[in-house]
Design an enzyme around this catalytic site. Structure first.
Site, mmCIF file in Angstrom:
data_model
loop_
_atom_site.group_PDB
_atom_site.id
_atom_site.type_symbol
_atom_site.label_atom_id
_atom_site.label_comp_id
_atom_site.label_asym_id
_atom_site.label_seq_id
_atom_site.Cartn_x
_atom_site.Cartn_y
_atom_site.Cartn_z
ATOM 1 N N HIS A 1 0.831 -1.275 0.112
ATOM 2 C CA HIS A 1 0.127 -0.109 0.033
ATOM 3 C C HIS A 1 0.891 1.289 0.047
ATOM 4 C CE1 HIS A 1 -3.571 -2.379 1.188
ATOM 5 N NE2 HIS A 1 -4.228 -1.801 0.391
ATOM 6 N N HIS B 1 -5.899 -3.819 -11.506
ATOM 7 C CA HIS B 1 -6.479 -3.577 -10.214
ATOM 8 C C HIS B 1 -7.976 -3.518 -10.246
ATOM 9 C CE1 HIS B 1 -7.388 -0.629 -7.138
ATOM 10 N NE2 HIS B 1 -6.556 -1.298 -6.210
#
Length: 347
Positions: free
Chosen positions: A159, A259
């Site tokens: 992240h 994604h």
């Protein structure tokens, strides 16, 4: 500036973009995208614009496919595969101890998934962390690998939170557990730092979910900053832009794993149309905590079988929504607390 402000901006963009659509041929998808970028945005795009435009672009492809009686992947040039491998995300529901993660991971495998992704780093997102945080991340990976066995692929999402020195140290410790990949160890805003970290990491490095359009991906390839990219069809500019980014990646031997933090309905459908077509596709994302909602609002929901979804063969995107069911879920403010709840529990 809050998430609700951004939602308002996306809605405003969609409303204002109608002048580029009304009275025009919906088959002229590329022309629409170019004039919006040149004229509406003045070549100063951002996440709110690209998300709005991506949604419209996907709708245009759906219209084109239904008009011509063909799935979008046929219009792109045909499919390279008849099923799409997916990995499970959204499954760990806030579990951040090794035992809880291991328990939840086993449930995902029992659902039939052969790959799962999670963030192993505990605590708040900080650039610089102590050794105890590094070791906790390693222990979380060790526990999940021990629980799911050697044949399930483990994907790790860092992240963008860590400085290169921490990301590199954690990567060296977890190599022994054979992760499938190491996603966004460093912010993509500093591609030199990301490329430097990649050279020190012996796990495939992923980046791309915070990048928009082919112009921002160009440097990733030139700097050899990633082994795999994960552009989002709902943020990069839509289906055609994702296809073109994938084509740019191909001669650099960079794989594409879209994604898909969007839905298990329209966003997933658009992702699969491109994934079916591009030769350098690897795997894509599937949020299990959004599955129930997707089945409620989709007329013909997608089904995961042994970690794969069949490529849709119906005209257009290959999925339709029950608008009556969808109307039962009006928009709501999407602040920080709602974001956490959405990530852990789904819509």
């Amino acid at each position: 500036y809050t998430q609700s402000d951004r939602d308002v901006q996306v809605t405003a963009h969609v409303d204002q973009l109608k002048r580029y659509l009304i009275g025009r041929d919906p088959m002229h998808i590329k022309h629409f995208m170019q004039v919006v970028y040149d004229d509406f945005a003045g070549r100063r795009g951002a996440m709110d614009l690209y998300c709005a435009v991506s949604g419209i672009e996907q709708a245009l492809w759906d219209i084109a496919g239904k008009k011509l009686g063909a799935p979008v992947h046929v219009l792109l040039g045909g499919a390279c595969r008849d099923r799409i491998r997916v990995y499970a995300n959204g499954w760990y529901g806030g579990a951040m101890t090794p035992d809880k993660l291991a328990e939840q991971a086993c449930k995902v495998v029992e659902m039939g998934f052969t790959a799962l992704k999670f963030d192993p780093v505990p605590g708040p997102w900080r650039t610089f962390v102590g050794k105890e945080v590094e070791m906790a991340a390693v222990e979380n990976v060790r526990a999940v690998r021990g629980a799911v066995g050697p044949d399930v692929d483990i994907l790790l999402d860092m992240h963008r939170r860590l400085a290169p020195m921490h990301a590199t140290r954690i990567a060296r410790e977890i190599e022994q557990y054979r992760p499938f990949w190491y996603e966004e160890p460093v912010l993509a805003e500093n591609l030199d730092a990301l490329a430097e970290a990649r050279r020190e990491i012996n796990i495939p490095v992923v980046t791309g979910e915070e990048l928009y359009t082919k112009f921002e991906f160009r440097e990733v390839f030139e700097k050899r900053a990633a082994d795999i990219i994960n552009p989002d069809v709902c943020a990069v500019g839509g289906i055609l832009e994702l296809k073109e980014i994938a084509a740019m990646a191909e001669p650099y031997f960079v794989a594409v794993s879209p994604h898909n933090y969007n839905s298990t309905t329209v966003g997933l459908a658009a992702t699969m149309q491109v994934s079916a077509h591009i030769p350098n596709f690897l795997i894509t994302e599937y949020f299990v905590n959004m599955e129930d909602f997707g089945r409620e609002v989709a007329i013909n929901p997608f089904e995961v079988e042994d970690g794969y979804i069949r490529v849709p063969q119906d005209p257009g995107l290959g999925i339709d929504l029950d608008e009556t069911a969808l109307a039962g879920h009006p928009a709501r403010q999407f602040g920080p607390r709602a974001i956490r709840q959405y990530h852990e529990e789904g819509p």
